[in-house]
Design an enzyme around this catalytic site. Structure first.
Site, mmCIF file in Angstrom:
data_model
loop_
_atom_site.group_PDB
_atom_site.id
_atom_site.type_symbol
_atom_site.label_atom_id
_atom_site.label_comp_id
_atom_site.label_asym_id
_atom_site.label_seq_id
_atom_site.Cartn_x
_atom_site.Cartn_y
_atom_site.Cartn_z
ATOM 1 N N GLU A 81 0.852 -1.191 0.000
ATOM 2 C CA GLU A 81 0.000 0.000 0.000
ATOM 3 C C GLU A 81 0.886 1.238 0.000
ATOM 4 O O GLU A 81 0.437 2.322 0.337
ATOM 5 C CB GLU A 81 -0.990 -0.009 1.169
ATOM 6 N N CYS A 113 -3.427 -3.612 4.473
ATOM 7 C CA CYS A 113 -2.470 -4.613 4.978
ATOM 8 C C CYS A 113 -2.857 -6.037 4.614
ATOM 9 O O CYS A 113 -2.143 -6.985 4.942
ATOM 10 C CB CYS A 113 -2.332 -4.488 6.487
ATOM 11 N N THR A 154 3.710 4.110 15.426
ATOM 12 C CA THR A 154 3.384 2.827 14.783
ATOM 13 C C THR A 154 3.879 2.786 13.332
ATOM 14 O O THR A 154 3.388 1.994 12.532
ATOM 15 C CB THR A 154 1.859 2.525 14.841
ATOM 16 N N HIS A 235 -1.880 -9.926 12.380
ATOM 17 C CA HIS A 235 -1.376 -8.690 11.773
ATOM 18 C C HIS A 235 -1.081 -7.750 12.942
ATOM 19 O O HIS A 235 -1.963 -7.504 13.773
ATOM 20 C CB HIS A 235 -2.430 -8.077 10.848
#
Ligand code: CAA
Length: 359
Positions: A81, A113, A154, A235
């Protein structure tokens, strides 16, 4: 005759720079424990200016491919992405860089994702029909939210490459999976935005909801229980996230089972804790972390996987470790990759970050 398919090899690449999350916390006027405990990140990978998603993908793939793979690979599928082109795929650059045979299909998949998981499942379907052929699936991303934003701790960067084949030597993937799709605006990046638009708390809620939905659907289809698995890989946009979704289920388990899953979760988040979010590759980075940091896994162990891509698609799928799987690991190489990185100051990281944006 049943054809078994799955992951034959799995390789990793992370950029050679990182920053310490405690340093970032000090620079942002935040308690360091918010990042290290509340978010669950210790380090964040920083890609230098000369490393884009193609370079990272090529490094990850080159670390596992041999001359037999180069001739047997029929498709290169890239999940990303962070691509830099609306038309030409990262996969076509990769095909050239890796010197793959020309009678090959190269393409990119986008669904936040989730893209690499879609690629992995598509690769398995192809190999089930053509067991003598292989497919290269690569997840490659640079996660960027912007300096001083809630998403900044993050961020991360890296790539994971997987060779999918018949009679895989690492993990046989099951045919049955469960899926869930809903059109939600939790995280998205329209064409005119340099960074994604994120509704952070809402995205957490969607992740948790999707895990619950796919697990429910998986159970209905397979009648499996968590006790059928040795570990669940998630994930991991940050290492606390999977545990937030798993916690209600852990609370229903016996103490012994809860301890087992918690221990495996820790092992499956060590690398993510030191790299950050690599979007499409985060789930597979977690799998590598589990494989390379757990001393209790044995052939026949079943591993569950939760893939989540904002927007949003979730999938629960599962596989079984193959006899001799430990011979397919690159533990020394991956540990060296992580340990030999150079630490940047927050100022140096900011300088690189702004140069990318300005360029
Ligand atoms: N010591 C220890 N813990 C502390 C603390 C301290 N001093 N201060 C705060 N905390 C805890 C909080 O209690 C909170 O814990 P819980 O989640 O268990 O309640 C945690 O630290 C985070 O605090 P906040 O919720 O206040 O943090 P925030 O609002 O600043 O940002 C975030 C958190 C929403 C995840 C933000 O980083 C963000 O937007 N990230 C990007 C989006 C994202 O990753 N979403 C995840 C799901 S979507 C997905 O998975 C797809 C993807 O890859 C993007």
């Amino acid at each position: 005759m049943t054809v078994t398919v799955g992951i034959d090899k799995i390789g990793l690449y992370v950029p050679q720079y990182y920053i310490e999350m405690t340093e970032l916390a000090h620079a942002r006027g935040v308690e360091p424990s918010k990042y290290t405990i509340g978010i669950g990140q210790d380090k964040m990978a920083v890609p230098p200016l000369d490393q884009d998603v193609v370079a990272m993908a090529a490094n990850a793939a080159a670390s596992i491919l041999d001359e037999h793979d180069l001739l047997a690979i029929d498709q290169v599928i890239v999940g990303t992405e962070s691509a830099f082109d609306y038309s030409k795929s990262v996969a076509s650059y990769l095909h050239e860089l890796l010197d793959l045979q020309p009678y090959c299909k190269a393409y990119e998949i986008k669904q936040a994702c989730y893209g690499a998981t879609a690629g992995l499942q598509s690769a398995c379907d192809y190999v089930r029909l053509r067991p003598d052929r292989k497919i290269l699936v690569v997840a490659t991303d640079i996660a960027r939210y912007g300096l001083g934003t809630p998403g900044e701790p993050t961020q991360g960067a890296g790539a994971v490459a997987m060779v999918v084949s018949e009679s895989p030597r690492l993990l046989v993937l099951d045919n049955e999976t469960s899926l869930f799709t809903d059109d939600v605006m939790d995280f998205w990046r329209p064409n005119y935005e340099a960074y994604p638009l994120v509704d952070g708390q809402f995205s957490n809620e969607q992740y948790i909801r999707f895990f619950s939905e796919v697990w429910k659907n998986y159970q209905e289809k397979t009648h499996c229980e968590f006790s059928d698995f040795e570990a669940i890989c998630f994930h991991l946009p940050y290492t606390k996230m999977g545990m937030k979704a798993f916690k209600p289920f852990l609370e229903e388990m016996s103490e012994e089972e809860r301890e087992r899953f918690t221990a495996r979760y820790q092992e499956a988040s060590i690398y993510n804790r030191h790299v950050g979010n690599i979007y499409t590759g985060s789930l597979f980075l977690s799998f590598i972390s589990l494989l390379e940091n757990s001393s209790v896994l044995v052939a026949g162990d079943r591993i569950g996987f939760f893939s989540y891509g904002s927007g949003a698609v979730g999938e629960f799928f599962a596989g079984e470790l193959v006899e001799g799987f430990e011979n397919q690991l690159y533990i020394a190489e991956h540990k060296a990759l992580l340990e030999n990185r150079k630490m940047l100051t927050v100022e140096e990281y900011e300088e690189i970050f702004m140069e990318v944006v300005d360029s």
